[in-house]
Scaffold this motif. Structure first.
Motif, PDB file in Angstrom:
ATOM      1  N   GLY A   8       0.831  -1.209   0.000  1.00 18.24           N
ATOM      2  CA  GLY A   8       0.000   0.000   0.000  1.00 18.24           C
ATOM      3  C   GLY A   8       0.858   1.248   0.000  1.00 18.24           C
ATOM      4  N   THR A   9       0.209   2.386   0.061  1.00 21.62           N
ATOM      5  CA  THR A   9       0.959   3.640   0.040  1.00 21.62           C
ATOM      6  C   THR A   9       1.596   3.944   1.393  1.00 21.62           C
ATOM      7  N   VAL A  10       2.777   4.545   1.302  1.00 23.65           N
ATOM      8  CA  VAL A  10       3.415   5.210   2.452  1.00 23.65           C
ATOM      9  C   VAL A  10       3.571   6.639   1.958  1.00 23.65           C
ATOM     10  N   ALA A  11       2.991   7.569   2.675  1.00 19.69           N
ATOM     11  CA  ALA A  11       2.739   8.875   2.054  1.00 19.69           C
ATOM     12  C   ALA A  11       2.984  10.051   2.981  1.00 19.69           C
ATOM     13  N   PHE A  12       2.969  11.223   2.342  1.00 23.86           N
ATOM     14  CA  PHE A  12       2.799  12.466   3.093  1.00 23.86           C
ATOM     15  C   PHE A  12       1.369  12.939   2.847  1.00 23.86           C
ATOM     16  N   LEU A  26       2.949  12.199   8.238  1.00 25.84           N
ATOM     17  CA  LEU A  26       3.035  10.811   7.777  1.00 25.84           C
ATOM     18  C   LEU A  26       1.632  10.256   7.520  1.00 25.84           C
ATOM     19  N   GLY A  27       1.449   9.600   6.381  1.00 22.99           N
ATOM     20  CA  GLY A  27       0.167   8.959   6.070  1.00 22.99           C
ATOM     21  C   GLY A  27       0.386   7.778   5.163  1.00 22.99           C
ATOM     22  N   GLY A  28      -0.658   7.399   4.465  1.00 21.43           N
ATOM     23  CA  GLY A  28      -0.576   6.268   3.540  1.00 21.43           C
ATOM     24  C   GLY A  28      -1.310   5.063   4.095  1.00 21.43           C
ATOM     25  N   THR A  31       0.809   2.474   5.926  1.00 22.44           N
ATOM     26  CA  THR A  31       1.269   2.963   7.233  1.00 22.44           C
ATOM     27  C   THR A  31       0.195   2.699   8.290  1.00 22.44           C
ATOM     28  N   TYR A  32      -1.043   3.089   7.966  1.00 24.89           N
ATOM     29  CA  TYR A  32      -2.133   2.870   8.928  1.00 24.89           C
ATOM     30  C   TYR A  32      -2.369   1.386   9.174  1.00 24.89           C
ATOM     31  N   ILE A  33      -2.340   0.593   8.093  1.00 18.14           N
ATOM     32  CA  ILE A  33      -2.581  -0.858   8.239  1.00 18.14           C
ATOM     33  C   ILE A  33      -1.498  -1.462   9.140  1.00 18.14           C
ATOM     34  N   PHE A  82       1.992  12.114  -2.377  1.00 19.35           N
ATOM     35  CA  PHE A  82       1.421  13.168  -1.534  1.00 19.35           C
ATOM     36  C   PHE A  82      -0.077  13.267  -1.767  1.00 19.35           C
ATOM     37  N   TRP A  83      -0.819  13.282  -0.668  1.00 19.00           N
ATOM     38  CA  TRP A  83      -2.278  13.411  -0.754  1.00 19.00           C
ATOM     39  C   TRP A  83      -2.747  14.517   0.188  1.00 19.00           C
ATOM     40  N   SER A  84      -3.701  15.301  -0.307  1.00 19.23           N
ATOM     41  CA  SER A  84      -4.237  16.358   0.540  1.00 19.23           C
ATOM     42  C   SER A  84      -5.765  16.288   0.490  1.00 19.23           C
ATOM     43  N   THR A  93     -17.875  13.204   4.781  1.00 18.07           N
ATOM     44  CA  THR A  93     -17.494  13.389   3.382  1.00 18.07           C
ATOM     45  C   THR A  93     -16.258  14.279   3.315  1.00 18.07           C
ATOM     46  N   ARG A  94     -15.473  14.051   2.278  1.00 19.44           N
ATOM     47  CA  ARG A  94     -14.264  14.852   2.123  1.00 19.44           C
ATOM     48  C   ARG A  94     -13.997  15.092   0.651  1.00 19.44           C
ATOM     49  N   ASP A  95     -13.265  16.153   0.389  1.00 20.42           N
ATOM     50  CA  ASP A  95     -12.802  16.414  -0.966  1.00 20.42           C
ATOM     51  C   ASP A  95     -11.318  16.118  -1.012  1.00 20.42           C
ATOM     52  N   THR A 149     -10.098  -1.626  -1.596  1.00 18.37           N
ATOM     53  CA  THR A 149     -10.064  -0.841  -2.819  1.00 18.37           C
ATOM     54  C   THR A 149     -11.051   0.304  -2.698  1.00 18.37           C
ATOM     55  N   MET A 150     -11.250   1.043  -3.765  1.00 22.57           N
ATOM     56  CA  MET A 150     -12.152   2.188  -3.669  1.00 22.57           C
ATOM     57  C   MET A 150     -12.806   2.482  -5.019  1.00 22.57           C
ATOM     58  N   ASN A 151     -13.776   3.404  -5.010  1.00 22.12           N
ATOM     59  CA  ASN A 151     -14.524   3.727  -6.226  1.00 22.12           C
ATOM     60  C   ASN A 151     -13.622   4.218  -7.369  1.00 22.12           C
ATOM     61  N   PRO A 233     -11.035  11.618  10.404  1.00 25.22           N
ATOM     62  CA  PRO A 233     -11.319  10.231   9.990  1.00 25.22           C
ATOM     63  C   PRO A 233     -10.277   9.612   9.054  1.00 25.22           C
ATOM     64  N   THR A 234      -9.261  10.359   8.633  1.00 27.70           N
ATOM     65  CA  THR A 234      -8.279   9.818   7.680  1.00 27.70           C
ATOM     66  C   THR A 234      -7.667   8.516   8.222  1.00 27.70           C
ATOM     67  N   GLY A 235      -7.670   7.511   7.369  1.00 24.52           N
ATOM     68  CA  GLY A 235      -7.009   6.256   7.737  1.00 24.52           C
ATOM     69  C   GLY A 235      -7.867   5.313   8.561  1.00 24.52           C
ATOM     70  N   ALA A 236      -9.105   5.713   8.865  1.00 21.03           N
ATOM     71  CA  ALA A 236      -9.946   4.840   9.707  1.00 21.03           C
ATOM     72  C   ALA A 236     -10.190   3.497   9.007  1.00 21.03           C
ATOM     73  N   GLY A 237     -10.463   3.550   7.691  1.00 20.12           N
ATOM     74  CA  GLY A 237     -10.729   2.314   6.955  1.00 20.12           C
ATOM     75  C   GLY A 237      -9.502   1.409   6.923  1.00 20.12           C
ATOM     76  N   ASP A 238      -8.344   2.006   6.762  1.00 21.02           N
ATOM     77  CA  ASP A 238      -7.103   1.220   6.723  1.00 21.02           C
ATOM     78  C   ASP A 238      -6.788   0.648   8.113  1.00 21.02           C
ATOM     79  N   THR A 239      -7.039   1.455   9.125  1.00 21.81           N
ATOM     80  CA  THR A 239      -6.796   0.993  10.493  1.00 21.81           C
ATOM     81  C   THR A 239      -7.729  -0.170  10.811  1.00 21.81           C
TER      82      THR A 239
HETATM   83  P1  AMP Z   1      -8.554   6.470   4.021  1.00 22.79           P
HETATM   84  O1  AMP Z   1      -8.943   7.596   4.921  1.00 22.79           O
HETATM   85  O2  AMP Z   1      -8.837   5.118   4.615  1.00 22.79           O
HETATM   86  O3  AMP Z   1      -9.103   6.608   2.641  1.00 22.79           O
HETATM   87  O4  AMP Z   1      -6.974   6.492   3.866  1.00 22.79           O
HETATM   88  C1  AMP Z   1      -6.293   7.671   3.748  1.00 22.79           C
HETATM   89  C2  AMP Z   1      -4.872   7.397   3.298  1.00 22.79           C
HETATM   90  O5  AMP Z   1      -4.885   6.897   1.971  1.00 22.79           O
HETATM   91  C3  AMP Z   1      -4.072   8.669   3.301  1.00 22.79           C
HETATM   92  O6  AMP Z   1      -3.070   8.586   4.289  1.00 22.79           O
HETATM   93  C4  AMP Z   1      -3.523   8.804   1.888  1.00 22.79           C
HETATM   94  O7  AMP Z   1      -2.133   9.010   1.862  1.00 22.79           O
HETATM   95  C5  AMP Z   1      -3.873   7.503   1.199  1.00 22.79           C
HETATM   96  N1  AMP Z   1      -4.439   7.714  -0.129  1.00 22.79           N
HETATM   97  C6  AMP Z   1      -5.190   8.758  -0.573  1.00 22.79           C
HETATM   98  N2  AMP Z   1      -5.513   8.618  -1.879  1.00 22.79           N
HETATM   99  C7  AMP Z   1      -4.970   7.453  -2.292  1.00 22.79           C
HETATM  100  C8  AMP Z   1      -4.943   6.745  -3.553  1.00 22.79           C
HETATM  101  N3  AMP Z   1      -5.546   7.211  -4.651  1.00 22.79           N
HETATM  102  N4  AMP Z   1      -4.285   5.564  -3.583  1.00 22.79           N
HETATM  103  C9  AMP Z   1      -3.689   5.084  -2.482  1.00 22.79           C
HETATM  104  N5  AMP Z   1      -3.658   5.693  -1.283  1.00 22.79           N
HETATM  105  C10 AMP Z   1      -4.291   6.872  -1.179  1.00 22.79           C
END
Ligand code: AMP
Length: 308
Positions: A8-12, A26-28, A31-33, A82-84, A93-95, A149-151, A233-239
């Motif tokens: 998976g991603t390891v991100a900023f 730190l994100g990705g 990382t959360y998983i 990098f994700w913002s 909901t988020r953008d 996965t996601m939409n 809520p960022t990363g809740a699904g991965d956690t």
């Molecule tokens: P979640 O809130 O579960 O969707 O996970 C958020 C994490 O997913 C963030 O830390 C991002 O760095 C990472 N992320 C965002 N967009 C993507 C993407 N298109 N592919 C993979 N990881 C992503």
């Protein structure tokens, strides 16, 4: 104790919620998983890629949590993914403001020798071709393969995603994604439809409304803990996914009964993740705190009723 491999991603990330805004943190998904699964003391490793801008101290932190990072390629002349994102007032909901793939754009995953014989494989949210590449590098099928996965991938790379879905045991998606993938509004019918695509187990995440586990006619529901404060809520699904597979790997038991417990562990850990920005809460989470909250989960769901 099973060996767990996570891709998976390891991100900023930079995150904005109604409560504040972060700098690059730190994100990705991986990382959360990884942080979540580390609660169970499993032997785990991450496959990912970062740039030369990624601080060594983050890798050291992961290593200190018993997470092997030899599968994280460091591309010295590249920049880290990098994700913002910005959350709306309801936090549901988020953008997405920015997604800079950077080094992820031409990522070719390599499974380290140590993890070629992994028992548990967690395919975090990523391009399905990367997920497939990892599956192909593991000669003996792991005991359990979980896919998140996601939409976005359903919209853009459906054929490749369907090939991955054929090869996995458990899929974790949210309710809207389950509807999109199956074309069914009812989640029960959606799960039936997704079973036919391959996965024996379908986990539908419903955010603050908990999660459902379907297995060919059997269904289990775990609530999310009603929290006083949800901060980010960022990363809740991965956690959640990390807690689910981490618990299964630590018990080496993939029965439906044990998966129910795994769902509770996943919900429990996700409830901590959202309490602070980014990974902050997960970094210093103690075993005692987790146990105490499990008790709250028990109290929330237990009841006695006389049937006559
Ligand atoms: P979640 O809130 O579960 O969707 O996970 C958020 C994490 O997913 C963030 O830390 C991002 O760095 C990472 N992320 C965002 N967009 C993507 C993407 N298109 N592919 C993979 N990881 C992503």
């Amino acid at each position: 104790m099973g060996k767990l491999l996570i891709v998976g991603t390891v991100a900023f990330d930079t995150i904005e919620t109604p409560f504040g805004k972060t700098d690059k943190i730190l994100g990705g998904a991986a990382t959360y998983i990884g942080l979540s699964a580390s609660q169970f003391g499993v032997d785990s490793g991450i496959i990912s890629i970062v740039g030369g801008d990624f601080p060594q101290e983050y890798l050291t932190m992961l290593n200190n949590k018993n997470i092997d990072t030899s599968g994280i390629e460091i591309k010295k002349d590249g920049k880290t993914f990098f994700w913002s994102g910005k959350y709306h007032n309801d936090l549901n909901t988020r953008d997405t403001l920015i997604t800079d793939l950077n080094v992820l754009a031409d990522f070719k995953p390599v499974v380290p020798n140590k993890f070629v014989d992994c028992d548990f494989l967690m395919l975090g949210n990523l391009h399905p071709s990367v997920q497939m590449d990892v599956i192909k590098q593991i000669p003996k099928r792991p005991k359990l393969v979980v896919l998140d996965t996601m939409n976005f991938w359903m919209d853009n790379t459906l054929d490749e995603l369907m090939e991955v879905i054929k090869k996995i045991d458990v899929i974790t998606i949210n309710d809207e994604e389950a509807r999109q993938l199956s074309g069914e509004y009812s989640l029960v019918k959606a799960a039936e439809n997704i079973h036919k695509m391959g996965p024996k187990y379908v986990v539908v995440k419903k955010g603050e409304h908990g999660a459902l586990l379907f297995n060919n006619g059997n269904v289990f529901f775990a609530p999310a803990l009603p929290l006083e404060e949800v901060f980010d809520p960022t990363g809740a699904g991965d956690t959640f996914a990390g807690g689910f597979i981490g618990y299964l790997a630590s018990t080496h038991d993939i029965s439906f009964e044990n998966m129910k417990r795994a769902i509770i562990f996943g919900s429990n850990l996700a409830s901590f993740c959202v309490e602070k920005f980014g990974t902050e809460r997960m970094l210093n989470l103690s075993h005692e705190e987790v146990q105490k909250r499990l008790q709250q989960f028990k109290e929330l769901t237990q009841f006695e009723i006389e049937l006559n």
